[in-house]
Each structure stands twice: as structure tokens, then as C-alpha cells.
Design an enzyme around this catalytic site. Sequence first.
Site, PDB file in Angstrom:
ATOM      1  N   SER A 129      -3.155   0.002  11.389  1.00  0.00           N
ATOM      2  CA  SER A 129      -2.907   1.492  11.284  1.00  0.00           C
ATOM      3  C   SER A 129      -1.797   2.129  11.992  1.00  0.00           C
ATOM      4  O   SER A 129      -0.734   1.632  11.774  1.00  0.00           O
ATOM      5  CB  SER A 129      -4.173   2.227  11.703  1.00  0.00           C
ATOM      6  OG  SER A 129      -4.293   3.515  11.154  1.00  0.00           O
ATOM      7  N   HIS A 175     -11.217   1.640   6.553  1.00  0.00           N
ATOM      8  CA  HIS A 175     -10.264   1.718   7.357  1.00  0.00           C
ATOM      9  C   HIS A 175     -10.335   0.751   8.682  1.00  0.00           C
ATOM     10  O   HIS A 175      -9.168   0.222   8.648  1.00  0.00           O
ATOM     11  CB  HIS A 175      -9.988   3.103   8.083  1.00  0.00           C
ATOM     12  CG  HIS A 175      -8.667   3.147   8.540  1.00  0.00           C
ATOM     13  ND1 HIS A 175      -7.484   3.122   7.921  1.00  0.00           N
ATOM     14  CD2 HIS A 175      -8.211   3.447  10.024  1.00  0.00           C
ATOM     15  CE1 HIS A 175      -6.545   3.424   8.908  1.00  0.00           C
ATOM     16  NE2 HIS A 175      -7.005   3.608  10.113  1.00  0.00           N
TER      17      HIS A 175
END
Length: 249
Positions: A96, A231
Amino acid sequence: MQVSTEEQSSWTRRFIEPVDSELRLVCFPHAGGSAAYFRPLAQSLAPRVEALCVQYPGRQDRRHEPLLDSVPALADAAFAALRPTLDGPFAFFGHSLGALVAFEVARRFEQLTAQGPVRLFASARRAPSVARDERVHLRDDAGLIAELTRLGGTADALLTDDDLRALVLPAVRADYRAAETYTAVPANARLTCPISVFVGDADPVALVPEARAWEAHTTGSTDLRVFTGGHFYLDGNTAAVARAVLDTL
């Protein structure tokens, strides 16, 4: 930038005893994350690959240090700390926000030293050239918590305990500000090392086409692997991710 031995060591954590590994993998965590997030991956990679897990300032045992709220600032400081310690072959893994920081640190190694990473693993992050108008860092605390809850990956205790929230949210906000205000400079910034892109098939903030666009940021090869999950797909796929890293390297 000159850094002391203490500053160098403050930036990385090892979660296994040092071994004679073939290669080091430097792991950069997500927004609000810490080096400990990569403990399971580090254990799965040993002994062939030694994981050095980055600890950003302003959290856990570095909580008294000033936060850095831009990707260039994080990359400059990480590069200064890592440069004296990476004396053999190494690769980067960024999750990320960490993918952006790893990309910028890799650029600095390629531009300023004789040795860059052999590969960048960009995880759960769209390419630097793919822009979204995101303003999570401008939300109040409740809005910030809502976003963390939506994405998962954050222990419930950190979001429900008032004292823990007070410790965690400033770092989360600074990291979101870094990610959401980042622009690759120059716009056509490229590495020479290959890039492997890992993404979850249900990630709402890193869609597969957005992740595939990393191919514009290297003159080397790129490959894309899609895992089951959102995610934080890594949480349920540590062994598979470790195998993919080892097979690729």
C-alpha cells in the site's frame, strides 16, 4: 544526509535470527502500519531470504519521534538509513503506502549509488501514475476510523480503545496524507529493475487495472499476481505470497 548508527538501526527490525541468506528483502508497511506486520512473511521467507522490516517514525517504539507526512520525506530518511546497511543483493517489498515509499527509495538507490534493488514488489497499491482524488486524511477521527474499518487489517482494540486510538490515529493520518498527496516526480519516473505487482482480487483501493499500470514505471519487466482477498490479502495468503517471492527471486 548523515545518519548515526542508532538512526540506521531504528529504521529496520528483524523477526528471525540473522542467517546467511542469499538476499535481503526490505519490507515497507502500509499507512498506520508497523514493521511487525511483516513478521509472518519474514518467518515464511527464512532462511533463503532475510526480511528487514521498516519501522517508520512516530509509532510503537518510535512513537516519540516526529511523524513524516510525505512520501519524499519518508523515502529520503529511509534511503539515508538503509544505504550504509545494504551491502549485498537486496529487493524491496512495499504494501500500500509502502509500495510508494519503496518505489521512491529504489529510485534513490538507482540514481545515487552503484547498486539498486534487484526487484521491487509493489503490493496492494495502484501505480504512481494512476491518480484518485482521495481525502481521507482530511476527515475527522470518526471518518478515519470508518475507512480503517472498511479496509480491515487493523485490530479492533486499536479502534475501540480511547487511549490506543489517541496513539494510533496521528500516524494513520500522517500516512494517509503522504499517500494522498503523492505525485511521482517526474511524471514518467521509472526504475530499471523489474517490478512484481501483487494485489487482492477484492481490493477496493487497488483495482487490478490500476495495479497493472505499474508497468509504466520500469524499463525492466513486470508481472502481476492476483490473490484472493481485499486490501490486506496478505493476511490470509502469507505462505502463497512467500512462495511467489521466493520463486520470483
